[in-house]
Design a protein around this motif. Sequence first.
Motif, mmCIF file in Angstrom:
data_model
loop_
_atom_site.group_PDB
_atom_site.id
_atom_site.type_symbol
_atom_site.label_atom_id
_atom_site.label_comp_id
_atom_site.label_asym_id
_atom_site.label_seq_id
_atom_site.Cartn_x
_atom_site.Cartn_y
_atom_site.Cartn_z
ATOM 1 N N ALA A 182 0.834 -1.205 0.000
ATOM 2 C CA ALA A 182 0.000 0.000 0.000
ATOM 3 C C ALA A 182 0.869 1.256 0.000
ATOM 4 O O ALA A 182 0.572 2.235 -0.687
ATOM 5 C CB ALA A 182 -0.927 -0.005 1.207
ATOM 6 N N ILE A 183 1.979 1.232 0.750
ATOM 7 C CA ILE A 183 2.889 2.379 0.789
ATOM 8 C C ILE A 183 3.543 2.562 -0.578
ATOM 9 O O ILE A 183 3.636 3.676 -1.104
ATOM 10 C CB ILE A 183 3.973 2.176 1.876
ATOM 11 C CG1 ILE A 183 3.341 2.046 3.272
ATOM 12 C CG2 ILE A 183 5.021 3.282 1.832
ATOM 13 C CD1 ILE A 183 2.821 3.323 3.852
ATOM 14 N N ALA A 186 1.025 3.966 -3.021
ATOM 15 C CA ALA A 186 0.615 5.348 -2.765
ATOM 16 C C ALA A 186 1.734 6.346 -3.049
ATOM 17 O O ALA A 186 1.470 7.458 -3.489
ATOM 18 C CB ALA A 186 0.136 5.488 -1.330
ATOM 19 N N PHE A 187 2.985 5.962 -2.805
ATOM 20 C CA PHE A 187 4.064 6.961 -2.877
ATOM 21 C C PHE A 187 5.112 6.648 -3.939
ATOM 22 O O PHE A 187 6.094 7.384 -4.083
ATOM 23 C CB PHE A 187 4.705 7.136 -1.495
ATOM 24 C CG PHE A 187 3.697 7.526 -0.443
ATOM 25 C CD1 PHE A 187 3.148 8.799 -0.442
ATOM 26 C CD2 PHE A 187 3.280 6.614 0.509
ATOM 27 C CE1 PHE A 187 2.195 9.154 0.507
ATOM 28 C CE2 PHE A 187 2.321 6.958 1.464
ATOM 29 C CZ PHE A 187 1.772 8.235 1.451
ATOM 30 N N GLY A 188 4.920 5.539 -4.657
ATOM 31 C CA GLY A 188 5.703 5.239 -5.853
ATOM 32 C C GLY A 188 7.197 5.449 -5.722
ATOM 33 O O GLY A 188 7.845 4.880 -4.855
ATOM 34 N N ALA A 213 17.114 11.313 -1.398
ATOM 35 C CA ALA A 213 16.436 11.096 -2.672
ATOM 36 C C ALA A 213 15.099 10.380 -2.496
ATOM 37 O O ALA A 213 14.207 10.532 -3.311
ATOM 38 C CB ALA A 213 17.334 10.286 -3.608
ATOM 39 N N ARG A 214 14.997 9.605 -1.435
ATOM 40 C CA ARG A 214 13.741 8.875 -1.218
ATOM 41 C C ARG A 214 13.281 9.090 0.223
ATOM 42 O O ARG A 214 13.846 8.516 1.148
ATOM 43 C CB ARG A 214 13.947 7.382 -1.482
ATOM 44 C CG ARG A 214 14.284 7.074 -2.929
ATOM 45 C CD ARG A 214 14.572 5.595 -3.080
ATOM 46 N NE ARG A 214 15.163 5.290 -4.379
ATOM 47 C CZ ARG A 214 14.454 4.813 -5.397
ATOM 48 N NH1 ARG A 214 13.163 4.611 -5.262
ATOM 49 N NH2 ARG A 214 15.047 4.532 -6.536
ATOM 50 N N PRO A 215 12.254 9.908 0.381
ATOM 51 C CA PRO A 215 11.842 10.281 1.734
ATOM 52 C C PRO A 215 10.997 9.241 2.457
ATOM 53 O O PRO A 215 10.621 9.455 3.608
ATOM 54 C CB PRO A 215 11.032 11.563 1.506
ATOM 55 C CG PRO A 215 10.508 11.438 0.121
ATOM 56 C CD PRO A 215 11.530 10.650 -0.658
ATOM 57 N N VAL A 216 10.681 8.123 1.788
ATOM 58 C CA VAL A 216 9.944 7.060 2.480
ATOM 59 C C VAL A 216 10.757 5.777 2.376
ATOM 60 O O VAL A 216 11.173 5.394 1.282
ATOM 61 C CB VAL A 216 8.543 6.827 1.862
ATOM 62 C CG1 VAL A 216 7.798 5.749 2.652
ATOM 63 C CG2 VAL A 216 7.747 8.121 1.824
ATOM 64 N N VAL A 217 10.996 5.136 3.501
ATOM 65 C CA VAL A 217 11.729 3.888 3.515
ATOM 66 C C VAL A 217 10.819 2.802 4.078
ATOM 67 O O VAL A 217 10.147 3.017 5.081
ATOM 68 C CB VAL A 217 12.995 3.998 4.390
ATOM 69 C CG1 VAL A 217 13.715 2.652 4.490
ATOM 70 C CG2 VAL A 217 13.941 5.064 3.831
ATOM 71 N N VAL A 218 10.759 1.665 3.375
ATOM 72 C CA VAL A 218 10.026 0.511 3.888
ATOM 73 C C VAL A 218 11.020 -0.623 4.044
ATOM 74 O O VAL A 218 11.763 -0.930 3.112
ATOM 75 C CB VAL A 218 8.900 0.074 2.920
ATOM 76 C CG1 VAL A 218 8.231 -1.205 3.421
ATOM 77 C CG2 VAL A 218 7.867 1.180 2.758
ATOM 78 N N GLY A 219 11.057 -1.237 5.206
ATOM 79 C CA GLY A 219 11.982 -2.337 5.394
ATOM 80 C C GLY A 219 11.778 -3.042 6.713
ATOM 81 O O GLY A 219 10.941 -2.644 7.525
ATOM 82 N N THR A 220 12.565 -4.104 6.894
ATOM 83 C CA THR A 220 12.514 -4.840 8.166
ATOM 84 C C THR A 220 13.529 -4.224 9.134
ATOM 85 O O THR A 220 13.988 -3.106 8.917
ATOM 86 C CB THR A 220 12.802 -6.331 7.943
ATOM 87 O OG1 THR A 220 14.055 -6.439 7.260
ATOM 88 C CG2 THR A 220 11.717 -7.008 7.108
ATOM 89 N N ARG A 221 13.900 -4.947 10.162
ATOM 90 C CA ARG A 221 14.699 -4.436 11.288
ATOM 91 C C ARG A 221 15.797 -3.432 10.929
ATOM 92 O O ARG A 221 15.855 -2.345 11.524
ATOM 93 C CB ARG A 221 15.294 -5.620 12.078
ATOM 94 C CG ARG A 221 14.239 -6.551 12.640
ATOM 95 C CD ARG A 221 14.837 -7.818 13.213
ATOM 96 N NE ARG A 221 15.579 -8.604 12.249
ATOM 97 C CZ ARG A 221 15.001 -9.436 11.381
ATOM 98 N NH1 ARG A 221 13.707 -9.599 11.377
ATOM 99 N NH2 ARG A 221 15.722 -10.113 10.524
ATOM 100 N N PRO A 222 16.703 -3.732 9.973
ATOM 101 C CA PRO A 222 17.809 -2.784 9.741
ATOM 102 C C PRO A 222 17.333 -1.399 9.307
ATOM 103 O O PRO A 222 18.046 -0.410 9.496
ATOM 104 C CB PRO A 222 18.615 -3.445 8.613
ATOM 105 C CG PRO A 222 18.201 -4.866 8.608
ATOM 106 C CD PRO A 222 16.799 -4.920 9.121
ATOM 107 N N ALA A 223 16.129 -1.318 8.755
ATOM 108 C CA ALA A 223 15.623 -0.025 8.283
ATOM 109 C C ALA A 223 15.387 0.948 9.426
ATOM 110 O O ALA A 223 15.255 2.150 9.207
ATOM 111 C CB ALA A 223 14.332 -0.227 7.480
#
Length: 582
Positions: A182-183, A186-188, A213-223
């Motif tokens: 979904a993220i 929505a934010f491509g 350069a990318r203001p949204v980060v999606v990730g698991t623990r290390p993120a």
Amino acid sequence: MLSLDRPFTYELDEGIAAGIGSLVQVPFHGRLVRGWVLGPTEDVPGRMLPVKKAVSPVRFFDRSMLEVLWWVSERYVAPLASVIARSYPPRVASEETAGSSPPRASTHALRPETPPILSSSYKGGFELLTALEDGAGAFLVRPAPEDEQRVAVEAVGAALAGGRSAVVLVPELEPLPATASAILEAFGERVALFAGGSQRARYRMWLDIGSGARPVVVGTRPAVFAPVPDLGLLYVSRESHAGHREERSPYYHVRDVALARSRVSGALCVMSALCPTAEAVTSGAVEVVPRRRGWPPVEVVRPGPEGRAPRLISALKAVRRGFLFEPLPGYGVARVCRACGEPAACASCGGMLRSEAGAVRCTVCGADGTCANCGAADFGITRGGAERVEEWARAIAPVPVRRTGPGDRPTPPGDREVTVGGVEAVKDFGPLGLDLVGILDADQASRRPGLAARERALATWMEAAAWASPSGRVIVQTRHPGDPAVQSLVSGNPERFHRSELPRRADAGFPAGWPVFRVTGDTTLADELDALHPGTLLSSSAEGRTVCLVALDPGSVRAFGQTMRALAERGVVTRVEAEPHL
Ligand SMILES: [Zn+2]
Ligand SMILES: [Zn+2]
């Protein structure tokens, strides 16, 4: 190494382009080693060796990230150097000088927006949205089942609207959680999916994230350590999921690191879960809940013969799309040896024997099932488990029945299909609108060892129940309808469960929010730890080795860590594991 966990002071020549976060080369005991610049110090020794050179032009952390890394090192009693080393992906030096590949369109066309729900439909939602623009603090969201992904998208959108960036922490990426999709949708191009790929791609992505350069980060623990500039939001999706705890040293829990990082950077931490943990509930976060709770009707029935309640059977006869949750794998448990009549037990270790995928194996040591008494391999089986459920559900349901076994890639039930599975089948698939969800063998949860076993079971039940459509049915089979966890499942609100759980945890010596450590060392360990007067100390010794479980008042973790470092130097402590699964 814990015993060497302290900074060393060097002279940094201005001619060397280095500062906080730089990776440099320094002389150490006659060798050249690498280290990170932590910053200037007041405590200048009489004689200092000079920093030789900067190894990389990259700054691996800034002042505020360093504060977070120090916090992790202290809170989890982990060497700062190993915390820093794990806060970014392995370097690929050639990427540091290569041009970045920033996203092409930061003006990505968004899908037509769905009407916002946080401000209109959630108690505390307006406060959350206001804080997301430029505030700080911690919020605990218990979304309605159909809102889980929308809430995440709205929160991220509000942070971006305030000119800040967002990190969305998901417990796993395989299969890709609906919240992550979904993220992305929505934010491509503004989203960095911080996961997998080659070492080079991963490092490139990390550098791009650092460049803003990318203001949204999606990730698991290390993120949770992603170096986004202008951090506004750390969003912990499915906060109660076991995947948020790092299983390798340095150990940490994403929820707690996210809370700490939000405090340090003046950002928001939003924890989201249908059933949050006791730790989240007692964290002091502001609760955000739907004004009108949408929760499917939950029917509580006694398990019938072989765990099949008549009401479940009749619901299955009319099912179109459903899910049956069965926590036990396999087809059944071996009860008796058919050759000699002795009770069945593993010949190697005496453990319980289970029939699974056509073979009988020991549930403890994994050995092939042979009788401890006579060596035969023919057992009378008491049927029960996901394979058996699949078998009888097939005979009843008018649609195909498919089982998700351990090792299978979980997928949601198809349009006209019933799936059967355990905890490994319950994933973030988004709202599925099933017409039947069966929670079988609910009483199994209270038989599981572990302090948090019931909490985890309730979280899984609620996630599965949330797949039912508002007009669908959820049928839970239990002999204890008054159990607080069952009652919480019925109401869709974990409050009742936590009211009984929090005192229970405290009575057991492990109150929610108290740091817990499993410490391994020599035979003097228990006495050394006892001298610290920890809140709780359990110890067991075998073969010259002692393992202690310690629970501490949060205020005494720093002193505890100092003692552990000193004991490591003396060889008394060999391993400190923070936040073991209890
Ligand atoms: Zn065995
Ligand atoms: Zn036998």
